[in-house]
Design a protein around this motif. Structure first.
Motif, short mmCIF file in Angstrom:
data_model
loop_
_atom_site.label_atom_id
_atom_site.label_comp_id
_atom_site.label_asym_id
_atom_site.label_seq_id
_atom_site.Cartn_x
_atom_site.Cartn_y
_atom_site.Cartn_z
N GLU A 1 11.34 -30.48 -21.85
CA GLU A 1 10.18 -29.66 -21.53
C GLU A 1 10.38 -28.32 -22.23
O GLU A 1 11.34 -27.60 -21.95
CB GLU A 1 10.04 -29.50 -20.02
N HIS A 2 9.50 -28.00 -23.14
CA HIS A 2 9.65 -26.82 -23.98
C HIS A 2 8.71 -25.72 -23.50
O HIS A 2 7.55 -25.97 -23.20
CB HIS A 2 9.32 -27.18 -25.43
N SER A 3 9.23 -24.50 -23.45
CA SER A 3 8.40 -23.38 -23.01
C SER A 3 8.83 -22.09 -23.68
O SER A 3 10.00 -21.91 -24.03
CB SER A 3 8.49 -23.21 -21.49
N GLU A 4 7.86 -21.19 -23.84
CA GLU A 4 8.13 -19.81 -24.23
C GLU A 4 7.54 -18.85 -23.20
O GLU A 4 7.45 -17.64 -23.45
CB GLU A 4 7.56 -19.53 -25.62
N ASP A 5 7.19 -19.37 -22.06
CA ASP A 5 6.57 -18.59 -20.99
C ASP A 5 7.64 -18.15 -20.00
O ASP A 5 8.31 -19.00 -19.40
CB ASP A 5 5.52 -19.45 -20.28
N PRO A 6 7.84 -16.85 -19.79
CA PRO A 6 8.85 -16.40 -18.82
C PRO A 6 8.65 -16.98 -17.43
O PRO A 6 9.61 -17.10 -16.67
CB PRO A 6 8.70 -14.88 -18.83
N ALA A 7 7.43 -17.34 -17.10
CA ALA A 7 7.16 -17.91 -15.78
C ALA A 7 7.90 -19.23 -15.58
O ALA A 7 8.18 -19.61 -14.44
CB ALA A 7 5.66 -18.13 -15.59
N ALA A 8 8.24 -19.91 -16.67
CA ALA A 8 8.98 -21.17 -16.54
C ALA A 8 10.35 -20.96 -15.92
O ALA A 8 10.90 -21.87 -15.30
CB ALA A 8 9.12 -21.83 -17.90
N LEU A 9 10.92 -19.79 -16.10
CA LEU A 9 12.22 -19.48 -15.52
C LEU A 9 12.10 -18.86 -14.14
O LEU A 9 13.13 -18.66 -13.47
CB LEU A 9 12.99 -18.53 -16.45
N GLU A 10 10.90 -18.58 -13.71
CA GLU A 10 10.69 -18.07 -12.36
C GLU A 10 10.47 -19.20 -11.36
O GLU A 10 10.61 -19.00 -10.16
CB GLU A 10 9.48 -17.13 -12.34
#
Length: 221
Positions: free
Chosen positions: A35-44
């Motif tokens: 699952e690839h992300s560049e959204d900081p919300a993914a780590l929240e």
């Protein structure tokens, strides 16, 4: 066994052109659910469903305060963390992150061929490699030598390229424990060509599998 990964590639500093190719290469590996992300919300969000979180050539400050707290809790309670290449150029304002990774980037010479010396041939990230591995990369120097804090897997042979700044003891990839979690870092992986190199991909997969506490039974597709 499928390894579910969160691959995070946000950059607020230098951005590597190889990032899309690197993500595609990981997605092509059998046995990985990426699952690839560049959204900081993914780590929240809760991270417990991932076997490992991979910071793939991230740069600069890439996390919110909530994301920092969530990542530290995740690793400390048993999650896996993997840093690739410019992950060492990340979160300079967060002291915990430097300790988590083991070292911070300082400088590098030009991208060029050189030699990697395997120190620990028993690790999943190195067991497929020759004792001396010819490779082309940026040969990162670090602000401090991590050896006393980590299990060094491979080091650079500075006599094999121009511009090295750490001397005879120049770790390039290592692993360590953080609380109940596991951390793997490799300084290699600058160029897109690395992600088409079977030896490098096996090196990366072995590190991911170790951090995720699984066996690296898969190979580059």
């Amino acid at each position: 066994m499928t390894i579910r990964l969160l691959v995070y590639t946000r950059t607020t500093g230098y951005r590597h052109d190889s990032i899309p190719d690197a993500v595609t290469a990981l997605q092509a590996l059998d046995g990985l659910m990426v699952e690839h992300s560049e959204d900081p919300a993914a780590l929240e969000a809760p991270l417990e469903g991932y076997a490992a979180v991979v910071f793939l050539s991230t740069s600069g400050e890439v996390l919110t305060p909530a994301g920092r707290e969530r990542l530290a809790e995740y690793v400390g309670s048993g999650g896996g963390f993997v840093g690739v290449h410019a992950a060492a150029c990340t979160e300079y304002d967060w002291p915990y992150y430097g300790g988590l990774l083991g070292a911070r980037f300082d400088r590098h010479p030009v991208h060029q061929p050189g030699k990697v010396v395997v120190e620990d041939p028993d690790h999943p990230a190195t067991q497929h490699l020759p004792t001396v591995w010819d490779f082309t990369d940026e040969w990162y120097d670090f602000r401090s030598n991590p050896r006393e804090r980590v299990r060094v897997l491979v080091r650079a042979d500075e006599s094999s390229y121009e511009g090295g700044g750490m001397g005879d003891d120049h770790p390039l990839a290592w692993c360590r424990d953080e609380g109940e979690g596991r951390v793997f870092y490799t300084a290699l992986g600058h160029a897109s060509e690395a992600y088409r190199d079977p030896d490098f991909m096996a090196h990366l997969l072995g590190g991911i599998a170790w951090a995720a506490r699984t066996r690296p039974e898969n190979r580059h597709a």
